[in-house]
Motif scaffolding. Structure first.
Motif, PDB file in Angstrom:
ATOM      1  N   GLU A 101      15.193 -10.672  40.722  1.00 47.07           N
ATOM      2  CA  GLU A 101      14.210 -11.558  41.183  1.00 47.07           C
ATOM      3  C   GLU A 101      14.302 -11.505  42.848  1.00 47.07           C
ATOM      4  OE1 GLU A 101      11.153 -13.780  41.626  1.00 47.07           O
ATOM      5  OE2 GLU A 101      11.832 -13.004  39.840  1.00 47.07           O
ATOM      6  N   MET A 102      13.828 -10.581  43.571  1.00 42.83           N
ATOM      7  CA  MET A 102      13.926 -10.560  44.844  1.00 42.83           C
ATOM      8  C   MET A 102      12.833 -11.724  45.557  1.00 42.83           C
ATOM      9  SD  MET A 102      16.060  -8.022  45.807  1.00 42.83           S
ATOM     10  CE  MET A 102      15.309  -7.198  47.297  1.00 42.83           C
ATOM     11  N   ARG A 103      13.464 -12.334  46.476  1.00 46.91           N
ATOM     12  CA  ARG A 103      12.405 -13.460  47.132  1.00 46.91           C
ATOM     13  C   ARG A 103      12.387 -13.027  48.735  1.00 46.91           C
ATOM     14  NH1 ARG A 103      14.936 -16.096  43.220  1.00 46.91           N
ATOM     15  NH2 ARG A 103      16.430 -16.870  44.726  1.00 46.91           N
ATOM     16  N   SER A 104      13.457 -13.093  49.230  1.00 49.59           N
ATOM     17  CA  SER A 104      13.559 -12.818  50.571  1.00 49.59           C
ATOM     18  C   SER A 104      14.764 -11.648  51.002  1.00 49.59           C
ATOM     19  CB  SER A 104      13.916 -13.981  51.372  1.00 49.59           C
ATOM     20  OG  SER A 104      15.305 -14.740  50.993  1.00 49.59           O
ATOM     21  N   LEU A 105      14.494 -11.074  52.049  1.00 48.31           N
ATOM     22  CA  LEU A 105      15.456  -9.875  52.274  1.00 48.31           C
ATOM     23  C   LEU A 105      15.798 -10.112  53.872  1.00 48.31           C
ATOM     24  CD1 LEU A 105      16.600  -7.237  51.103  1.00 48.31           C
ATOM     25  CD2 LEU A 105      14.441  -6.150  51.443  1.00 48.31           C
ATOM     26  N   LEU A 106      17.167  -9.565  54.086  1.00 54.86           N
ATOM     27  CA  LEU A 106      17.529  -9.223  55.464  1.00 54.86           C
ATOM     28  C   LEU A 106      18.454  -8.112  55.580  1.00 54.86           C
ATOM     29  CD1 LEU A 106      17.389 -10.671  58.449  1.00 54.86           C
ATOM     30  CD2 LEU A 106      19.324 -11.979  57.605  1.00 54.86           C
ATOM     31  N   ILE A 107      17.975  -6.946  56.191  1.00 54.45           N
ATOM     32  CA  ILE A 107      18.596  -5.827  56.333  1.00 54.45           C
ATOM     33  C   ILE A 107      18.992  -5.580  57.826  1.00 54.45           C
ATOM     34  CG2 ILE A 107      18.627  -3.502  55.962  1.00 54.45           C
ATOM     35  CD1 ILE A 107      16.598  -3.885  53.990  1.00 54.45           C
ATOM     36  N   GLY A 150      25.486   5.868  68.516  1.00 51.79           N
ATOM     37  CA  GLY A 150      24.225   5.054  68.328  1.00 51.79           C
ATOM     38  C   GLY A 150      23.262   5.201  67.265  1.00 51.79           C
ATOM     39  N   ALA A 151      23.786   6.333  66.158  1.00 50.84           N
ATOM     40  CA  ALA A 151      22.819   6.574  65.016  1.00 50.84           C
ATOM     41  C   ALA A 151      23.385   5.377  63.999  1.00 50.84           C
ATOM     42  CB  ALA A 151      23.326   7.959  64.539  1.00 50.84           C
ATOM     43  N   VAL A 152      22.381   5.179  63.341  1.00 47.85           N
ATOM     44  CA  VAL A 152      22.739   4.275  62.158  1.00 47.85           C
ATOM     45  C   VAL A 152      23.459   5.026  61.028  1.00 47.85           C
ATOM     46  CG1 VAL A 152      21.524   2.754  60.113  1.00 47.85           C
ATOM     47  CG2 VAL A 152      20.361   3.171  62.641  1.00 47.85           C
ATOM     48  N   VAL A 153      24.515   4.564  60.713  1.00 47.39           N
ATOM     49  CA  VAL A 153      25.492   5.154  59.679  1.00 47.39           C
ATOM     50  C   VAL A 153      25.462   4.281  58.286  1.00 47.39           C
ATOM     51  CG1 VAL A 153      26.658   6.241  61.561  1.00 47.39           C
ATOM     52  CG2 VAL A 153      27.506   4.040  60.678  1.00 47.39           C
ATOM     53  N   MET A 176      16.519  -4.699  62.900  1.00 44.64           N
ATOM     54  CA  MET A 176      16.866  -5.380  61.633  1.00 44.64           C
ATOM     55  C   MET A 176      15.560  -5.691  61.241  1.00 44.64           C
ATOM     56  SD  MET A 176      18.795  -9.105  61.722  1.00 44.64           S
ATOM     57  CE  MET A 176      20.247  -8.376  62.293  1.00 44.64           C
ATOM     58  N   LEU A 177      15.482  -6.017  59.760  1.00 47.98           N
ATOM     59  CA  LEU A 177      14.258  -6.329  58.944  1.00 47.98           C
ATOM     60  C   LEU A 177      14.297  -7.501  58.292  1.00 47.98           C
ATOM     61  CD1 LEU A 177      11.376  -5.353  58.238  1.00 47.98           C
ATOM     62  CD2 LEU A 177      12.400  -4.074  56.349  1.00 47.98           C
ATOM     63  N   ASN A 178      13.543  -8.585  58.619  1.00 49.57           N
ATOM     64  CA  ASN A 178      13.622  -9.793  58.004  1.00 49.57           C
ATOM     65  C   ASN A 178      12.264 -10.101  57.167  1.00 49.57           C
ATOM     66  OD1 ASN A 178      13.557 -12.547  57.202  1.00 49.57           O
ATOM     67  ND2 ASN A 178      14.639 -13.337  59.065  1.00 49.57           N
ATOM     68  N   VAL A 179      12.482 -10.163  55.870  1.00 49.21           N
ATOM     69  CA  VAL A 179      11.383 -10.150  54.996  1.00 49.21           C
ATOM     70  C   VAL A 179      11.417 -11.688  54.290  1.00 49.21           C
ATOM     71  CG1 VAL A 179      10.120  -9.481  52.788  1.00 49.21           C
ATOM     72  CG2 VAL A 179      11.253  -7.986  54.527  1.00 49.21           C
ATOM     73  N   VAL A 180      10.364 -12.501  54.662  1.00 46.71           N
ATOM     74  CA  VAL A 180      10.300 -13.858  54.023  1.00 46.71           C
ATOM     75  C   VAL A 180       9.801 -13.787  52.703  1.00 46.71           C
ATOM     76  CG1 VAL A 180       9.231 -16.144  54.534  1.00 46.71           C
ATOM     77  CG2 VAL A 180       9.999 -14.838  56.444  1.00 46.71           C
ATOM     78  N   ASP A 181       8.613 -13.041  52.422  1.00 46.01           N
ATOM     79  CA  ASP A 181       8.366 -13.119  50.992  1.00 46.01           C
ATOM     80  C   ASP A 181       8.316 -11.585  50.473  1.00 46.01           C
ATOM     81  OD1 ASP A 181       7.207 -13.147  48.567  1.00 46.01           O
ATOM     82  OD2 ASP A 181       5.536 -14.617  49.400  1.00 46.01           O
ATOM     83  N   GLY A 197       9.667   5.016  53.435  1.00 50.03           N
ATOM     84  CA  GLY A 197       8.417   4.121  53.619  1.00 50.03           C
ATOM     85  C   GLY A 197       8.844   2.849  53.298  1.00 50.03           C
ATOM     86  N   GLY A 198      10.157   2.690  52.742  1.00 51.84           N
ATOM     87  CA  GLY A 198      10.425   1.317  52.091  1.00 51.84           C
ATOM     88  C   GLY A 198      11.388   0.709  53.080  1.00 51.84           C
ATOM     89  N   THR A 199      12.021  -0.375  52.576  1.00 56.40           N
ATOM     90  CA  THR A 199      12.797  -1.454  53.808  1.00 56.40           C
ATOM     91  C   THR A 199      13.976  -0.878  54.315  1.00 56.40           C
ATOM     92  OG1 THR A 199      13.774  -2.610  51.886  1.00 56.40           O
ATOM     93  CG2 THR A 199      11.702  -3.508  52.616  1.00 56.40           C
ATOM     94  N   ARG A 200      14.788   0.010  53.531  1.00 52.05           N
ATOM     95  CA  ARG A 200      16.086   0.657  54.066  1.00 52.05           C
ATOM     96  C   ARG A 200      15.792   1.855  54.631  1.00 52.05           C
ATOM     97  NH1 ARG A 200      18.356   0.661  48.076  1.00 52.05           N
ATOM     98  NH2 ARG A 200      19.143  -1.720  47.778  1.00 52.05           N
ATOM     99  N   HIS A 201      14.575   2.558  54.358  1.00 47.23           N
ATOM    100  CA  HIS A 201      14.026   3.675  55.328  1.00 47.23           C
ATOM    101  C   HIS A 201      13.681   3.194  56.641  1.00 47.23           C
ATOM    102  CE1 HIS A 201      11.274   6.816  56.620  1.00 47.23           C
ATOM    103  NE2 HIS A 201      12.368   7.481  56.271  1.00 47.23           N
ATOM    104  N   HIS A 202      13.060   2.118  56.685  1.00 47.80           N
ATOM    105  CA  HIS A 202      12.445   1.510  58.000  1.00 47.80           C
ATOM    106  C   HIS A 202      13.676   1.369  58.926  1.00 47.80           C
ATOM    107  CE1 HIS A 202      10.051  -0.824  60.659  1.00 47.80           C
ATOM    108  NE2 HIS A 202      10.943  -1.797  60.651  1.00 47.80           N
ATOM    109  N   VAL A 203      14.713   0.361  58.455  1.00 48.67           N
ATOM    110  CA  VAL A 203      15.969  -0.025  59.295  1.00 48.67           C
ATOM    111  C   VAL A 203      16.726   1.228  59.423  1.00 48.67           C
ATOM    112  CG1 VAL A 203      18.262  -1.284  59.230  1.00 48.67           C
ATOM    113  CG2 VAL A 203      16.057  -2.338  58.281  1.00 48.67           C
ATOM    114  N   LEU A 204      16.919   2.104  58.732  1.00 45.70           N
ATOM    115  CA  LEU A 204      17.704   3.468  58.914  1.00 45.70           C
ATOM    116  C   LEU A 204      17.019   4.259  60.121  1.00 45.70           C
ATOM    117  CD1 LEU A 204      18.694   4.731  55.339  1.00 45.70           C
ATOM    118  CD2 LEU A 204      20.269   4.145  57.346  1.00 45.70           C
ATOM    119  N   THR A 205      15.620   4.351  60.113  1.00 47.60           N
ATOM    120  CA  THR A 205      15.086   5.076  60.968  1.00 47.60           C
ATOM    121  C   THR A 205      14.648   4.649  62.195  1.00 47.60           C
ATOM    122  OG1 THR A 205      12.878   4.605  59.958  1.00 47.60           O
ATOM    123  CG2 THR A 205      13.826   6.707  59.346  1.00 47.60           C
TER     124      THR A 205
END
Length: 107
Positions: A45-51, A59-62, A22-27, A10-18
């Motif tokens: 101190e996390m502010r923004s994130l790009l995965i 074609g699988a995410v490795v 790409m995931l771009n989080v501004v805040d 349910g987190g950011t990395r899981h989202h991109v893996l599944t």
């Protein structure tokens, strides 16, 4: 040797893996997939994130490439986060990582 990261369902990395997207989080504090309090408690101190996803030949995410805390030319945090140009650069970097992994395996 393998490098393994923690992936919270349910987190950011899981989202991109599944999703393979790409995931771009501004805040990070306001995004529903982010656990800002967990980051803060660990001293980040996390502010923004790009995965970005790294794909294998099938074609699988490795793997993932994760960029944190976009800054401007002055070195100060960029309140608008990562931009479209950053996304394009990360996509190219992820493609290069895919090629590197393929060559590393000897295929």
């Amino acid at each position: 040797d393998e490098v393994r990261i923690t992936v919270r369902v349910g987190g950011t990395r899981h989202h991109v893996l599944t999703t393979g997207e790409m995931l771009n989080v501004v805040d990070v504090r306001r995004h529903p997939l982010c656990s800002y309090e967990v980051y803060r408690l660990r001293g980040y101190e996390m502010r923004s994130l790009l995965i970005g996803p790294v794909f294998g030949d099938d074609g699988a995410v490795v793997g993932l490439v994760e960029l944190v805390n976009k800054t401007g030319a002055d070195g100060q945090p960029d309140p608008s986060g990562f931009h479209r140009d950053d996304e394009r650069m990360l996509q190219m970097l992820c493609s290069h990582c895919s090629i590197f992994l393929k060559n590393l395996s000897g295929d």
